[in-house]
Structures are given as structure tokens and as C-alpha cells.
Design an enzyme around this catalytic site. Structure first.
Site, PDB file in Angstrom:
ATOM      1  N   TYR A   1     -15.919  11.951  14.686  1.00 36.03           N
ATOM      2  CA  TYR A   1     -14.466  11.875  15.385  1.00 36.03           C
ATOM      3  C   TYR A   1     -14.052  10.783  16.167  1.00 36.03           C
ATOM      4  CZ  TYR A   1     -10.557  13.707  17.630  1.00 36.03           C
ATOM      5  OH  TYR A   1      -9.274  14.111  18.212  1.00 36.03           O
TER       6      TYR A   1
ATOM      7  N   PHE B   1      12.701  -4.213   7.319  1.00 35.59           N
ATOM      8  CA  PHE B   1      12.779  -3.194   6.322  1.00 35.59           C
ATOM      9  C   PHE B   1      13.113  -1.963   6.594  1.00 35.59           C
ATOM     10  CE2 PHE B   1      10.415  -0.716   3.039  1.00 35.59           C
ATOM     11  CZ  PHE B   1      11.037  -1.127   1.899  1.00 35.59           C
ATOM     12  N   ASP B   2      13.183  -0.980   5.483  1.00 31.77           N
ATOM     13  CA  ASP B   2      14.045   0.389   5.977  1.00 31.77           C
ATOM     14  C   ASP B   2      13.382   1.181   6.955  1.00 31.77           C
ATOM     15  OD1 ASP B   2      11.966   1.077   4.177  1.00 31.77           O
ATOM     16  OD2 ASP B   2      13.334   2.267   2.959  1.00 31.77           O
TER      17      ASP B   2
ATOM     18  N   ASP C   1       5.778  -8.166  11.449  1.00 34.33           N
ATOM     19  CA  ASP C   1       5.574  -6.854  10.466  1.00 34.33           C
ATOM     20  C   ASP C   1       4.887  -7.461   9.408  1.00 34.33           C
ATOM     21  OD1 ASP C   1       5.969  -5.070   8.504  1.00 34.33           O
ATOM     22  OD2 ASP C   1       8.123  -4.844   8.775  1.00 34.33           O
TER      23      ASP C   1
ATOM     24  N   ALA D   1       2.898  -6.365   6.528  1.00 33.13           N
ATOM     25  CA  ALA D   1       2.624  -5.862   5.320  1.00 33.13           C
ATOM     26  C   ALA D   1       1.917  -6.894   4.379  1.00 33.13           C
ATOM     27  CB  ALA D   1       3.721  -4.998   4.767  1.00 33.13           C
TER      28      ALA D   1
ATOM     29  N   LYS E   1      -0.558  -2.629   1.517  1.00 32.13           N
ATOM     30  CA  LYS E   1      -0.059  -3.624   0.483  1.00 32.13           C
ATOM     31  C   LYS E   1      -1.205  -4.671   0.472  1.00 32.13           C
ATOM     32  CE  LYS E   1       4.137  -1.881   1.874  1.00 32.13           C
ATOM     33  NZ  LYS E   1       4.189  -0.875   2.689  1.00 32.13           N
TER      34      LYS E   1
ATOM     35  N   HIS F   1      18.282   7.064   1.140  1.00 28.30           N
ATOM     36  CA  HIS F   1      17.892   6.801  -0.443  1.00 28.30           C
ATOM     37  C   HIS F   1      16.592   7.572  -0.726  1.00 28.30           C
ATOM     38  CE1 HIS F   1      15.759   4.245   2.476  1.00 28.30           C
ATOM     39  NE2 HIS F   1      14.787   3.787   1.459  1.00 28.30           N
TER      40      HIS F   1
HETATM   41  N1  F0G Z   1       7.190  -3.221   6.563  1.00 27.02           N
HETATM   42  C1  F0G Z   1       7.356  -3.492   5.469  1.00 27.02           C
HETATM   43  C2  F0G Z   1       7.881  -4.962   5.384  1.00 27.02           C
HETATM   44  C3  F0G Z   1       7.314  -2.819   4.661  1.00 27.02           C
HETATM   45  O1  F0G Z   1       7.488  -3.256   3.343  1.00 27.02           O
HETATM   46  C4  F0G Z   1       6.884  -1.429   4.713  1.00 27.02           C
HETATM   47  C5  F0G Z   1       6.653  -0.535   3.442  1.00 27.02           C
HETATM   48  C6  F0G Z   1       6.664  -1.035   6.110  1.00 27.02           C
HETATM   49  C7  F0G Z   1       6.850  -1.955   6.883  1.00 27.02           C
HETATM   50  C8  F0G Z   1       6.088   0.530   6.345  1.00 27.02           C
HETATM   51  O2  F0G Z   1       4.806   0.650   5.688  1.00 27.02           O
HETATM   52  O3  F0G Z   1       4.966   2.213   3.936  1.00 27.02           O
HETATM   53  O4  F0G Z   1       2.946   1.885   5.287  1.00 27.02           O
HETATM   54  O5  F0G Z   1       4.754   3.034   6.627  1.00 27.02           O
HETATM   55  N2  F0G Z   1       7.487  -0.636   2.365  1.00 27.02           N
HETATM   56  C9  F0G Z   1       7.117  -0.043   1.115  1.00 27.02           C
HETATM   57  C10 F0G Z   1       7.910  -0.632   0.145  1.00 27.02           C
HETATM   58  C11 F0G Z   1       7.275   1.384   1.295  1.00 27.02           C
HETATM   59  O6  F0G Z   1       8.089  -0.120  -0.992  1.00 27.02           O
HETATM   60  O7  F0G Z   1       8.123  -1.841   0.358  1.00 27.02           O
HETATM   61  P1  F0G Z   1       4.558   1.971   5.253  1.00 27.02           P
END
Ligand code: F0G
Length: 463
Positions: A73, A125-126, A216, A218, A259, A453
Site C-alpha cells: 500500500y 484537449f476535451d 500537458d 501526453a 499514450k 460527445h
Molecule cells: N491531455 C491530452 C492532450 C490528451 O490527449 C488526453 C487524452 C488527456 C490529457 C487526458 O488523459 O485520457 O489519460 O485521462 N486523450 C485521449 C485521446 C483520451 O483520445 O486523445 P486521460
């Protein structure tokens, strides 16, 4: 002429069978899914390009690491393996594992953003946008103008428009900007990279006005590969050296490890300086929302797989093959005169749906139309990165108009082969032939208030 496909720097030890449904079956499935590709079952998709997130194939080393995962843990050895690897690559004082990227945003953004403040990004991103809004902030996208013209080829179309960024800071007042977020690569603009020069300039402006700069992160490894390839002074530097320099310009990072770290689940927060105040707040929020700070919502085995994948993801041969796959698909689209965000970015091809369907307006979601046609045509699941994804203005509730209407072919890492890529190109070519006969788009019959979406129900507009 289609360029040569870069061969895989691995061989395949385990396979996952996939089946293709008939066209009639696919038409039925997408109707039952309310024309929302997120409602389709994975098994009903022949080539699943919905996302490159968490859909990666792990290596034999990572699977071996899974067996070595320490499930203590607190203070598991897998935690320390991950921390050592992440500190080695990013050179940050504090690394916090979390279960995925949006968990990093959920923990860090309320610490940085006060209610009523703005957050500026090259493009949110969304989920990142959603977490700024959930923290009471408002998002401002500030990508360079050239990114808005998909057919105009230029390096680093993911860059921040620094002049405009400074104007926004002056207009809103520096104290009203909670954070600047550099998304690398810039997913919403087509997986387009950010140059080192741009990173440096953004960092200087943030320092001048005392605004925290968050990465950010990813797809940071793909971004570093583009810097090495296209920014002359970095051509002899290693990917790791480039990554260290990129991260040296920011204060924090939020990362989805699903990613470029080539795992199925995981994320991280990084803090550059040994700033005890922010680190204490991160630990406290993490303990409440994610789990104790030495596992952050993950299994010990996930931490172990991340510690290994973080090195595999920055391997230059791997990156060359990965970007090469996307370039191969793009070259086939060039031959067929199909528009996309050019030159292609890192994690996929973003097809310009407005070029395919110039007669379908943004509020009938042309990129969603193309995504649905691709599923019907060949069982390929893609997604809309356009007005359908952008959603409504949080204050006026009006449908927002996206700068782009892209249908994204997001490529999972180490999963699909050249034959699959040919199917993707052939499907697009077939749809292009009959594009003019698809006269209208879709209307939304039901939608949730945020990140609509993923769950909305759509219906074909009758004509
Ligand atoms: N930032 C970026 C640039 C992303 O592309 C994503 C996720 C996230 C943050 C959030 O990360 O999914 O681990 O919580 N992108 C995916 C996509 C879902 O399909 O582009 P997460």
C-alpha cells in the site's frame, strides 16, 4: 506516390483475433449506438482507431514487469522504480503517479486556478478543458493561425501564438490568469508539435508575468522526435536531452501515461522545484481522490509497467517507426487528394471533413458524418475532433464552432500493420467517391451538460 512503410522494430509474440461484421450488421450496430461511436462494442470494430490512449501493446519486458509488481500500500518498490525513471527523464523534484491524465488535471488544476480565472493554452484537449471549467476557470485557446489551415504545410503547427498570448494576458490582467498550459503535442490541432523555440518564448512570457506554466505531456516523446527532426540545432541531441530541455521551461506537468509511456492505464503529475506548498497540496488531494501518494490509484504492477514503458517510448527506432506509419497513411491520402492536417503530426491522421463534405455545416457535424461512414464502410472506428466534440458554450449554452472539423485516425502503439493502414486509406477513398451523395449531417437528440460527445444520442437529419 505512397512512401515506403517503416518496418516494425519488433516481432509479434501474441495476437488478438479480430472479426469483421457485414455491412448490414455494421449499419444496424451504428444505428443502435445512436450514431455515437463511443456506444459501439469494441468487438464490433474491425480496426479501432477511436484513440491511441491506453490501447497500446505492451512489450515482453513490460509483461514481465507486471509479474514483479509490488502491491504494498505504501512505499512499494514499483513506486520507487517509476519515480527513479521519471526523475531521470524529466529532471523534476516531485513525481506523483495518478491513474490517468484527467486525474492529474483533477488534482492539480484546482490548486492553480481560482474561480473566475482564465487558463490559456495552445489548445486544450476535451478533458483538460472540462477540468479548467470544473475548477471554476475559463479556457482560452491560442494556437498559431497557420494551424487553422489544414492544407498549408509548415513545421510546428502546434505552437502557441505568443504575441496573441501576451495580448490576452494584458487584456485580462496577469493576476486573472491561473495557468498557461502547453499541450505537447497539440492533440486538438492534429497532433501537431510545439518547437523548442516556442516553448522557450512561452516560458519567458510566463516568467515575466509570474504565471505558472504547466505542460500537458501526453505525447511528449513524439514532440521531442519532431524537434530533433525539424529544429536544426537539435538534430544531434538525444531524445532524452530534448525532453529534459522542454520540461526545464515549465513549472509542472500533467500527464496521461496511456499514450507515450505505452501502458494501458496510468498518469503522472510533476513539479519541477522542490516547492513544498504545492507538493503538500497535491499529496493531500491525491490521498482524497486517487489513493495514497505512493500508488495514486494504480496497482503496483501498473507502476512497474510504466517504469519500463517510459524508456521504450523514447526509443528513437520506435519513434521513427511510429511516425513513419502515420506518414505512410498520409502519403496514400496525398495520392488520392484527400485533405488532412498537413504535415501529419504524431499520433494519427486528422482528416479534414470540411474538404470531404463542404456542403455540411459545422452544426451538422461533418467530422462525425465521416466517422460514421468509415464505420459503415470498413468497420473502422474513428472520432470527431470538431464542433461535435467541442460542445456548447458553458455560459450561453450555444453550439460552439470549432476551428477545425477533423475525423481523427488515432493510431494505437505497436498494434496495427501495413495491411491495416491500406484498409484505412482504401476506405477513405471509397467514401470520397460518394461524398456528394451524403447530403445532410446529424442532429443531437439528447446530450449531457459536460463532455457531451461521449454520451450524446444523434439522429440522421431527414431531407
Ligand atoms: N491531455 C491530452 C492532450 C490528451 O490527449 C488526453 C487524452 C488527456 C490529457 C487526458 O488523459 O485520457 O489519460 O485521462 N486523450 C485521449 C485521446 C483520451 O483520445 O486523445 P486521460
Amino acid at each position: 506516390m505512397a512512401i515506403k512503410y517503416v518496418a516494425e522494430p519488433f516481432r509479434i509474440k501474441m495476437v488478438e483475433p479480430i472479426k469483421i461484421l457485414t455491412r448490414e450488421e455494421r449499419e444496424q450496430k451504428i444505428k443502435e449506438a445512436h450514431y455515437n461511436l463511443f456506444y459501439l462494442k469494441g468487438k464490433d470494430c474491425y480496426i479501432d482507431l477511436l484513440t491511441d490512449s491506453g490501447t497500446n501493446a505492451m512489450s515482453s519486458y513490460q509483461w514481465s514487469g507486471i509479474m514483479l509488481g509490488d502491491e504494498a500500500y505504501a512505499g512499494a518498490s514499483s513506486y520507487y522504480h517509476l519515480i527513479d525513471a521519471a526523475k531521470d527523464i524529466f529532471n523534476y523534484s516531485y513525481i506523483q503517479p495518478v491513474h490517468q491524465g484527467r486525474a492529474a488535471e483533477k488534482v492539480l488544476f484546482p490548486i492553480l486556478i481560482e474561480k473566475g480565472q482564465y487558463a490559456i493554452s495552445n489548445m486544450f484537449f476535451d478533458t483538460t478543458r472540462a477540468h479548467v471549467e470544473l475548477a471554476g476557470g475559463r479556457c482560452i485557446d491560442c494556437v498559431v493561425e497557420i494551424a487553422k489551415n489544414p492544407s498549408e504545410r509548415a513545421p510546428f503547427k502546434g505552437n502557441m501564438d505568443v504575441k496573441h498570448m501576451e495580448e490576452i494576458i494584458l487584456e485580462k490582467g496577469a493576476k486573472n490568469i491561473g495557468v498557461v498550459v502547453m499541450t505537447i503535442t497539440n492533440n486538438s490541432a492534429g497532433g501537431q508539435p510545439v518547437s523548442m523555440k516556442n516553448m522557450r518564448e512561452v516560458s519567458n512570457i510566463c516568467k515575466k508575468y509570474n504565471i505558472p506554466l504547466d505542460i500537458d505531456a501526453a505525447r511528449y516523446a513524439e514532440n521531442a522526435y519532431f524537434i530533433k527532426r525539424d529544429e536544426a540545432e537539435y538534430k544531434d541531441k538525444s531524445i532524452k536531452e530534448i525532453i529534459r530541455e522542454i520540461f526545464s521551461y515549465a513549472d509542472t506537468f500533467t500527464m496521461s501515461a496511456k499514450k507515450d509511456t505505452i501502458v494501458n492505464m496510468g498518469g503522472m503529475i510533476g513539479v519541477k522545484e522542490d516547492n513544498s506548498d504545492i507538493i503538500l497540496k497535491i499529496k493531500a488531494a491525491c490521498i482524497s481522490y486517487e489513493g495514497f501518494y505512493t500508488y495514486g490509484g494504480l496497482n503496483g504492477r501498473d507502476l512497474e509497467a510504466m517504469a519500463i514503458g517510459i524508456y521504450e517510448g523514447i526509443d528513437e527506432d520506435f519513434l521513427k517507426y511510429r511516425i513513419g506509419q502515420v506518414e505512410y497513411l498520409a502519403s496514400r491520402l496525398d495520392d488520392a487528394n484527400i485533405g488532412y492536417q498537413a504535415p501529419v503530426g504524431g499520433h494519427g491522421v486528422f482528416v479534414d471533413a470540411t474538404q470531404m463534405f463542404p456542403h455540411i455545416p459545422y452544426y451538422e457535424f461533418p467530422a462525425q458524418v465521416l466517422a460514421i461512414e468509415l464505420y459503415k464502410e470498413a468497420g473502422i472506428r474513428t472520432c470527431d475532433i470538431g464542433s461535435y466534440m467541442l460542445g456548447n458554450d458553458p455560459d450561453t449554452k450555444e453550439q460552439l464552432r470549432s476551428e477545425f472539423e477533423f475525423t481523427r485516425f488515432a493510431i494505437p502503439r505497436r498494434v496495427y500493420t501495413q495491411a491495416h493502414f491500406d484498409i484505412m486509406a482504401d476506405a477513405l477513398i471509397e467514401i470520397k467517391k460518394r461524398a456528394a451523395t451524403i447530403k445532410r449531417g446529424y442532429k443531437i437528440m439528447w446530450e449531457p451538460p459536460i463532455l457531451r460527445h461521449f454520451q450524446a444520442h444523434l439522429e440522421v437529419i431527414d431531407y
